[in-house]
Design an enzyme around this catalytic site. Structure first.
Site, mmCIF file in Angstrom:
data_model
loop_
_atom_site.group_PDB
_atom_site.id
_atom_site.type_symbol
_atom_site.label_atom_id
_atom_site.label_comp_id
_atom_site.label_asym_id
_atom_site.label_seq_id
_atom_site.Cartn_x
_atom_site.Cartn_y
_atom_site.Cartn_z
ATOM 1 N N LYS A 237 0.768 -1.120 0.005
ATOM 2 C CA LYS A 237 -0.132 0.029 0.001
ATOM 3 C C LYS A 237 0.838 1.374 0.214
ATOM 4 O O LYS A 237 1.958 1.123 0.243
ATOM 5 C CB LYS A 237 -0.891 0.067 1.246
ATOM 6 C CG LYS A 237 -0.192 0.375 2.564
ATOM 7 C CD LYS A 237 -1.472 0.823 3.560
ATOM 8 C CE LYS A 237 -0.732 1.335 4.890
ATOM 9 N NZ LYS A 237 -0.335 2.777 4.580
ATOM 10 N N GLU B 102 -1.262 6.129 16.622
ATOM 11 C CA GLU B 102 0.112 5.895 16.552
ATOM 12 C C GLU B 102 0.924 7.182 17.272
ATOM 13 O O GLU B 102 0.449 8.357 17.207
ATOM 14 C CB GLU B 102 0.843 6.163 15.133
ATOM 15 C CG GLU B 102 0.052 5.382 13.992
ATOM 16 C CD GLU B 102 0.711 5.448 12.469
ATOM 17 O OE1 GLU B 102 1.679 4.524 12.336
ATOM 18 O OE2 GLU B 102 0.281 6.130 12.170
ATOM 19 N N HIS C 54 -6.354 0.131 6.140
ATOM 20 C CA HIS C 54 -6.280 -0.514 7.290
ATOM 21 C C HIS C 54 -7.562 -0.589 7.990
ATOM 22 O O HIS C 54 -8.303 -1.444 8.476
ATOM 23 C CB HIS C 54 -5.224 -0.101 8.195
ATOM 24 C CG HIS C 54 -3.753 -0.059 8.022
ATOM 25 N ND1 HIS C 54 -3.540 -1.014 7.020
ATOM 26 C CD2 HIS C 54 -2.684 0.671 7.984
ATOM 27 C CE1 HIS C 54 -2.087 -1.055 6.898
ATOM 28 N NE2 HIS C 54 -1.641 0.147 7.354
#
Length: 488
Positions: free
Chosen positions: A150, A218, A242
């Site tokens: 990706k 994250e 995702h």
């Protein structure tokens, strides 16, 4: 006994990594292949050929691998003798993908009659060129497989263009569109949890479920990826792939079998059932954010605009939260909340299923608002927790939330492979179930593109949020107006 979906050719294996000197290859791919080799999950005849533009001979390349890749192998998974054996599998071919003659050098390094797996760890803009030149050099046959990293395109049009170009040389059954989240143990376990337990399946629907949350947070910033990231943003980088893949597994109907197409057919139905938002929906139900200076890991960190290679006036989002619906009987009126961002309070990925409260408030002092939650933690640890209500010891009927905790690390003695290792072994063995099919990818873009276009029409700046926080306040309001809150 092997599944009938596996395609074991019995041929020697040549795995070729384009972009073999890059960050992904050093941090993830080579450590994953080493672990697969250590545990006997690669054919004895395997060779791993890395390509790059550096003028390395084999000795210099092996030294580079030892310096830059070995450190990403966990100490408890490292063995000096096995590492030496793994290095014997590695070869290096200098190759510029824009130069057709360089593919002749790759052809010379390839073994006649070998099964070739090409891992394209490069910019998607190079996928077409690589596949064309591989075919022109006679390096594609019925046993070849290609793995595409990706992001697959920048929008629907570019995704279709890539799919068409790759499809000229590889059949759909030879194309592995990788999403490493689909290799995580907890994600794959969700299929068993849903369809292998009769206690859950009757409840897995409206009105028994009141909402679903999917978070991929994250702690890191954009770092060295700033140049790429500023033209991409969190929607394209994380949500379109995702988070939508996680949503599909949560929401899909039971497949008729575990064959790749049966599973992917059901995921495709979910993507096609996602509600297409109007411009008013986009303004109300989506939140874009961008991190500013803050504290992360007990250190002051710069804001997005202070990152190297980021324009001062950039409106690229580093955070997205949104509310969406799946227009099917099973999920009628159940909101799905998706959230992802960089420089958040901590690294955390989880799926939260909030069940509806009992219909009659027999215990009006019930704490927490929600009686039952199923929490599936994907990272940094993998675990499944079911939150229930229980009576506190002592007189009276005071209640407290307790968790039934399935710690996957301690529940099973078997070694738990990392996501990339599991998926690479699937490629070698011809298992397509945990890879995206072309129509899945394009359906995801069909949903994401209008949202991105709507943001451009609205022309609003992303909401600022401090690095080290859980995102802008507007993301909390998104849930609060429905009576929910993010589960941290």
């Amino acid at each position: 006994m092997k599944s009938t979906t596996e395609q074991d050719t019995g041929l020697p294996l040549d795995m070729v990594i384009f972009g073999g000197m890059g960050d992904l290859a050093m941090r993830k791919l080579l450590p994953a292949l080493y672990s697969a080799f250590l545990h006997g999950n690669l054919p004895a005849s395997t060779r791993i050929i890395s390509t790059g533009r550096q003028e390395f001979n084999r000795e210099a390349y092996l030294a580079h691998v030892s310096e830059h890749s070995r450190t990403f192998i966990p100490k408890d998974n490292f063995d000096d003798k096995t590492w030496d054996g793994f290095l014997h599998l590695l070869e290096y071919v200098r190759l510029d993908v824009q130069q057709a003659p360089d593919f002749g050098a790759l052809a010379a390094a390839s073994r006649p009659g070998a099964q070739r797996v090409y891992y394209l760890s490069t910019a998607p803009s190079l996928f077409t060129t690589i596949c064309e030149k591989l075919a022109a050099a006679g390096l594609v046959d019925e046993h070849s497989r290609v793995v595409l990293e990706k992001p697959l395109g920048h929008d629907l049009a570019s995704a279709i263009e890539i799919n068409e170009a790759v499809g000229k040389h590889f059949a759909e059954s030879q194309i592995y569109r990788i999403d490493h989240y689909l290799g995580k143990e907890t994600v794959q376990n969700l299929m068993v949890l849903r369809f292998g337990n009769s206690i859950l399946e009757p409840l897995w629907r409206a009105p028994n479920i009141s909402s679903v949350q999917i978070t991929v947070a994250e702690e890191v910033g954009v770092g060295s990826r700033a140049g790429f990231y500023d033209g991409t943003g969190a929607m394209r980088d994380m949500v379109q792939n995702h988070l939508l893949q996680l949503l599909c597994i949560v929401a899909m109907e039971p497949p008729t079998s575990l064959s790749p197409d049966a599973v992917r057919d059901e995921k495709l139905k979910v993507l096609r059932s996602l509600r297409r938002p109007t411009l008013a929906d986009i303004a109300r139900d989506t939140v874009r954010g961008q991190y500013v200076q803050g504290v992360s890991g007990n250190q002051e960190v710069p804001g997005y605009h202070e990152e190297k290679n980021v324009p001062e006036d950039s409106k690229t989002e580093t955070f997205v939260a949104l509310r969406t619906f799946i227009d099917t009987w099973r999920w009628s009126k159940v909101p799905f909340y998706l959230r992802t961002g960089k420089r958040m309070a901590r690294r955390s990925s989880k799926i939260v299923i909030e069940f509806a409260n009992p219909p009659f408030p027999l215990f009006p002092d019930m704490p927490g608002g929600v009686a039952n939650r199923l929490v599936m933690e994907l990272q940094p640890e993998e675990a499944i927790k079911l939150q229930i209500m229980a009576k506190q010891p002592g007189s009276g009927m005071q209640m407290q939330q307790v968790a039934l905790n399935l710690d996957l690390q301690s529940a099973f003695q078997q070694r738990r492979a990392e996501a990339y290792e599991r998926l690479l072994v699937d490629v070698v063995r011809g298992r397509l179930t945990h890879f995206m099919r072309r129509d899945e990818l394009e359906a995801a873009w069909e949903w994401a593109d209008p949202i991105i276009a709507g943001w451009q029409t609205l022309n609003e700046k992303p909401h600022p949020y401090a690095a080290g926080s859980w995102g802008p306040a507007e993301a909390f309001t998104l849930l609060a107006r429905d009576g929910f809150h993010w589960v941290e």
